[in-house]
Design a protein around this motif. Structure first.
Motif, short mmCIF file in Angstrom:
data_model
loop_
_atom_site.label_atom_id
_atom_site.label_comp_id
_atom_site.label_asym_id
_atom_site.label_seq_id
_atom_site.Cartn_x
_atom_site.Cartn_y
_atom_site.Cartn_z
N UNK A 135 -11.38 39.46 67.94
CA UNK A 135 -11.35 38.18 66.88
C UNK A 135 -12.94 38.00 66.69
N UNK A 136 -13.80 38.22 67.33
CA UNK A 136 -15.16 38.05 67.04
C UNK A 136 -16.05 39.21 66.93
N UNK A 137 -16.83 39.18 66.08
CA UNK A 137 -17.30 38.37 64.82
C UNK A 137 -16.15 38.48 63.80
N UNK A 138 -15.66 37.24 63.35
CA UNK A 138 -14.55 37.31 62.14
C UNK A 138 -15.23 37.76 61.07
N UNK A 139 -14.25 37.96 60.21
CA UNK A 139 -14.85 38.51 58.66
C UNK A 139 -15.76 37.54 57.99
N UNK A 140 -16.97 38.04 57.60
CA UNK A 140 -17.74 37.16 56.87
C UNK A 140 -18.99 36.66 57.89
N UNK A 141 -18.92 37.16 59.26
CA UNK A 141 -19.67 36.48 60.17
C UNK A 141 -20.56 37.38 60.83
N UNK A 142 -21.48 37.13 61.48
CA UNK A 142 -22.31 37.74 62.50
C UNK A 142 -22.20 37.30 63.88
N UNK A 143 -22.12 37.81 65.00
CA UNK A 143 -22.35 37.12 66.30
C UNK A 143 -23.59 37.71 66.81
N UNK A 144 -24.56 36.69 67.14
CA UNK A 144 -26.08 37.09 67.29
C UNK A 144 -26.09 36.63 68.99
N UNK A 145 -26.75 37.72 69.74
CA UNK A 145 -27.04 37.14 71.08
C UNK A 145 -28.50 37.78 71.16
#
Length: 166
Positions: A135-145
């Motif tokens: 589910x993450x990242x969802x469409x149109x998103x970035x997950x940043x760490x």
């Protein structure tokens, strides 16, 4: 706009601020940069989305490695002074090249949208595309760490750029 998710930030790609290239050939929207707040001269790694609007030179990044991935458009050819041309025409295929050489881009009939990853050559940076229905990242998103970024490319595909110091 971003929100915190389990030690990372979820960023909406459509909320990024575009910046015009110095040579006027396109625009770039920075997705993530480390260390936070670093500028284009002193970052360790950077992930951005760019629209290449016309033929022209790419910026030179001495001591850096670059990865590029076509998202939209007919693609382009990168010409180098010291190596064979690189044809970027396959959507979601990761291509890499050194950042310190003179690079000229010739579009294949119209603008192209790309993701760029740039990292110091003395870092271990892995850039790959995987099939993921997580589910993450969802469409149109970035997950940043701190150790990297994951960008949702479509319903089934995610780009991962992860670091490890050599």
């Amino acid at each position: 706009m971003s929100s915190m998710i389990g030690g990372g930030r979820l960023v909406r790609l459509d909320a990024l601020t575009p910046q015009r290239w110095k040579n006027g050939g396109g625009v770039t929207s920075e997705i993530a940069c480390f260390p936070p707040g670093a500028d284009w001269k002193n970052f360790d790694w950077r992930v951005s989305r760019a629209i290449i609007e016309k033929d022209g030179a790419f910026s030179v990044f001495p001591g850096m490695l670059r990865w590029i991935l076509l998202l939209e458009g007919n693609g382009f050819t990168l010409s180098f002074a010291d190596r064979e041309k690189l044809h970027v025409t396959e959507r979601f295929a990761v291509e890499s090249f050194p950042g310190d050489g003179i690079t000229h881009c010739t579009l294949n009939g119209g603008p192209s949208v790309v993701l760029n990853v740039i990292a110091r050559a003395d870092m271990l940076m892995r850039v790959n595309v995987t099939t993921s229905r997580a589910p993450l990242p969802s469409l149109g998103h970035a997950l940043i760490a701190e150790a990297g970024v994951s960008v949702r490319l479509d319903e089934q595909t995610v780009l991962h750029a992860a670091t490890g110091i050599r």
